[in-house]
Scaffold this motif. Structure first.
Motif, PDB file in Angstrom:
ATOM      1  N   ASP A 286       0.858  -1.184   0.000  1.00 49.71           N
ATOM      2  CA  ASP A 286       0.000   0.000   0.000  1.00 49.71           C
ATOM      3  C   ASP A 286       0.898   1.240   0.000  1.00 49.71           C
ATOM      4  O   ASP A 286       1.329   1.725   1.048  1.00 49.71           O
ATOM      5  CB  ASP A 286      -0.899  -0.007   1.231  1.00 49.71           C
ATOM      6  N   TRP A 287       1.183   1.759  -1.197  1.00 48.49           N
ATOM      7  CA  TRP A 287       2.115   2.882  -1.337  1.00 48.49           C
ATOM      8  C   TRP A 287       1.504   4.207  -0.890  1.00 48.49           C
ATOM      9  O   TRP A 287       2.227   5.220  -0.786  1.00 48.49           O
ATOM     10  CB  TRP A 287       2.567   2.997  -2.790  1.00 48.49           C
ATOM     11  N   THR A 288       0.202   4.244  -0.625  1.00 50.88           N
ATOM     12  CA  THR A 288      -0.435   5.504  -0.214  1.00 50.88           C
ATOM     13  C   THR A 288      -0.150   5.829   1.252  1.00 50.88           C
ATOM     14  O   THR A 288      -0.407   6.954   1.680  1.00 50.88           O
ATOM     15  CB  THR A 288      -1.950   5.428  -0.431  1.00 50.88           C
ATOM     16  N   ARG A 289       0.350   4.874   2.008  1.00 50.67           N
ATOM     17  CA  ARG A 289       0.644   5.105   3.435  1.00 50.67           C
ATOM     18  C   ARG A 289       2.149   5.279   3.606  1.00 50.67           C
ATOM     19  O   ARG A 289       2.910   4.324   3.457  1.00 50.67           O
ATOM     20  CB  ARG A 289       0.147   3.924   4.261  1.00 50.67           C
ATOM     21  N   PRO A 290       2.627   6.490   3.935  1.00 55.04           N
ATOM     22  CA  PRO A 290       4.067   6.732   4.041  1.00 55.04           C
ATOM     23  C   PRO A 290       4.744   5.896   5.117  1.00 55.04           C
ATOM     24  O   PRO A 290       5.920   5.544   4.972  1.00 55.04           O
ATOM     25  CB  PRO A 290       4.156   8.234   4.362  1.00 55.04           C
ATOM     26  N   GLU A 291       4.015   5.568   6.184  1.00 58.38           N
ATOM     27  CA  GLU A 291       4.619   4.751   7.241  1.00 58.38           C
ATOM     28  C   GLU A 291       4.910   3.338   6.754  1.00 58.38           C
ATOM     29  O   GLU A 291       5.687   2.599   7.376  1.00 58.38           O
ATOM     30  CB  GLU A 291       3.726   4.714   8.484  1.00 58.38           C
TER      31      GLU A 291
ATOM     32  N   GLY B 179       5.044   2.777   2.913  1.00 62.31           N
ATOM     33  CA  GLY B 179       5.713   2.941   1.630  1.00 62.31           C
ATOM     34  C   GLY B 179       7.175   3.333   1.730  1.00 62.31           C
ATOM     35  O   GLY B 179       8.026   2.803   1.005  1.00 62.31           O
ATOM     36  N   ILE B 180       7.510   4.259   2.632  1.00 58.23           N
ATOM     37  CA  ILE B 180       8.898   4.729   2.729  1.00 58.23           C
ATOM     38  C   ILE B 180       9.831   3.628   3.238  1.00 58.23           C
ATOM     39  O   ILE B 180      10.883   3.383   2.625  1.00 58.23           O
ATOM     40  CB  ILE B 180       8.985   5.989   3.605  1.00 58.23           C
ATOM     41  N   PRO B 181       9.509   2.930   4.337  1.00 58.32           N
ATOM     42  CA  PRO B 181      10.386   1.824   4.763  1.00 58.32           C
ATOM     43  C   PRO B 181      10.507   0.726   3.698  1.00 58.32           C
ATOM     44  O   PRO B 181      11.592   0.178   3.499  1.00 58.32           O
ATOM     45  CB  PRO B 181       9.702   1.290   6.027  1.00 58.32           C
ATOM     46  N   VAL B 182       9.392   0.426   3.037  1.00 57.98           N
ATOM     47  CA  VAL B 182       9.427  -0.587   1.978  1.00 57.98           C
ATOM     48  C   VAL B 182      10.337  -0.137   0.842  1.00 57.98           C
ATOM     49  O   VAL B 182      11.147  -0.911   0.318  1.00 57.98           O
ATOM     50  CB  VAL B 182       7.998  -0.852   1.460  1.00 57.98           C
TER      51      VAL B 182
END
Length: 523
Positions: free
Chosen positions: A450-455, A457-460
């Motif tokens: 789910d790239w819409t959630r920065p918590e 998307g960013i770690p991923v």
């Protein structure tokens, strides 16, 4: 679509649901079937043999590469791991070629033996299609950081201690608990990142991607694809894609064997030769020169050459600063081994559709225990820490689903102890198309993020990109873990972070700061 389901459909034309619901199977047909759950995992003995052989050929390069790292380095006394001096003169400028050659042969035999034993153990105890051999990166740390500060037996003694510690962590349940504490999106990111990493490894090994003169990397030689070995790689990749699209069973194994035969013919006619360390003959073979040679009787005298206590003393005296420096180095070994295995295990299980709803492979504790013992046995065998190989995904991509494939891979390694020259017939350029193709299979999981959630998307994102960019699975995992904890904290969601994630994040801070710590300790 999960990559495991994709592989089931594309390789054996089995529906995705069949890959997930393994209980809908015919009863076991034999004791072998029952023990390895071959029918339950919707596999077959021929598929396991094919997959096991593909894994072997994809990672057989370690028999040639590990000796070049472990077998050519000198310890603090200027001695090779064989015990013979590396240099003919006191100024340490003239290398004794015969001594180095003997050392390389000894490490090659021991490397194949330890890989064979531990991979069979993984198959029989872990019942998982994952192979074990001397870890790249880990062996470099031992050869270029540990050995120059001590004798070779002392360096291997530290490897044994690292293995003992990590085995204790498995037996106490800590290693499994850490695995369970990792959020599912990060586990998916690990698999995707490893897919990119292994594809990048394949391209680099084949010489398709190289260091550029004005850029970090470039295409081929000076931005161009040149040389017969590159052509062998391209033909192998085109053949593999063709066979895959046509749903031909054994596509990966056929590609490796065909590429090897072509490479032998090319070398016999063109006398291409290997790439030299000084950069000459850049269009030669990257590592193994595929030319026929004779058999050799293995020298296994390196086994058991271990000093478990000598490394902790300087000239027979205990020094606290020296001890702390060694603790940092052992910790680095341990952390790299710990998380490389976790990432590889997730990737292999995901690729084969073997993981459960929580992303856990079957018999996780047994898998981790065997892998941990690999470090102990690797040290005792003087071949550096042995760990799980991400190239196992190549065998899973070919259809391997059970520990029987690992038994086949291990048996091939044991045979390679005696037939190392034949194993060295397989050049990087013939095996690398499989690694690149497996990267394609593994990256399909990226649509689960789910790239819409920065918590999330960013770690991923950091996990995925830093594995190939830093050429390290551990670095990618560490960056992703730290980013995940940091973002959750700044959002005030500290309660959503598993307690063990705080512990692991703290350990990764120490891992990334090890250079600073060693400088402060004067090491």
């Amino acid at each position: 679509m999960p990559v495991g389901a994709l592989l089931w459909r594309s390789v054996d034309t089995i529906s995705p649901s069949a890959a997930k619901h393994s209980n809908d199977t015919s009863p076991p047909t034999s004791g072998l079937d029952r023990y390895f759950e071959i029918s339950k995992r919707r596999s077959s003995i021929p598929r396991e043999f094919r997959g096991g052989l593909v894994t072997f050929f994809a990672m057989a390069y370690i028999i040639a590469l590990n000796p070049l790292i472990i077998g050519t380095g000198a310890d603090k006394n200027g001695n090779l791991i064989s015990g013979a001096p590396k240099f003919l003169d006191a100024a340490m400028t003239q290398i004794d070629g015969a001594a180095v050659g003997t050392s390389i042969a000894m490490v090659a035999a021991a490397t194949a033996l330890i890989a064979g034993i531990m991979t069979i153990l993984m198959g029989v105890v872990g019942r998982f299609p994952m192979a074990i051999a001397s870890g790249l990166g880990l062996n470099a740390l031992v050869a270029y950081t540990l050995a120059p500060q001590m004798t070779w037996p002392q360096a291997m003694g530290l490897v044994v201690w690292e293995g003992i510690i990590i085995t204790v962590l498995v037996l106490t349940g800590f290693r499994t608990a850490v695995f369970k504490a990792v959020p599912p999106p990060l586990r998916t990111a690990i698999s995707v990142g490893i897919g990119l990493f292994i594809a990048f490894v394949g391209l680099v090994n084949a010489g398709v991607i190289r260091q550029g003169s004005g850029t970090p990397v470039t295409l081929g030689v000076g931005g161009n694809l040149q040389g017969w070995p590159i052509l062998v790689f391209l033909i192998g990749l085109v053949l593999l894609i063709t066979l895959h699209v046509l749903k031909v069973k054994g596509a990966m194994l056929i590609s490796i064997i065909s590429g090897t035969v072509l490479a032998i013919i090319v070398e016999a006619i063109g006398h291409v030769g290997g790439q030299a360390a000084d950069g000459s003959n850049p269009t030669g073979w990257a590592l193994n020169v595929p030319s026929l040679s004779g058999f050799s009787w293995p020298d296994l005298s390196l086994l058991g050459r271990v000093d478990m206590v000598g490394a902790f003393f300087v000239d027979g005296k205990f020094q606290f600063a020296h001890f702390l420096a060694l603790v940092v180095l052992v910790f680095s070994l341990l952390l790299a081994d710990f998380f490389d295995t976790m990432g590889t295990m997730v990737a292999v299980g995901s690729e084969g559709g073997l993981n459960d709803a929580d992303g856990m492979p079957p018999r996780t504790t047994e898998i981790l225990l065997v892998d941990s013992l690999g470090a102990v046995v690797g040290g005792l065998g003087s071949v550096s820490s042995s760990t799980s190989y991400v190239e196992s995904t190549a065998g899973v991509g070919e259809g391997a689903r059970t520990g029987l494939a690992s038994v086949v891979t291990g048996a091939a390694f044991l045979l390679a102890v005696f037939l190392a020259p034949l194993v060295n017939l397989v050049p990087f350029e013939a095996a690398s198309p499989v690694l690149v193709f497996v990267g394609f299979l593994m990256i399909s999981q990226i649509n689960e993020i789910d790239w819409t959630r920065p918590e999330i998307g960013i770690p991923v994102f950091l996990t995925i990109i830093l594995m190939p960019f830093a050429y390290s699975i551990t670095v990618g995992i560490g960056a992703g873990f730290l980013a995940y904890v940091f973002i959750r904290l700044i959002l005030g969601e500290w309660r959503k972070i598993h307690a063990l994630m705080y512990v692991v994040a703290g350990l990764f801070v120490l891992y990334f700061a090890q250079g600073v710590i060693l400088n402060l300790l004067g090491a």
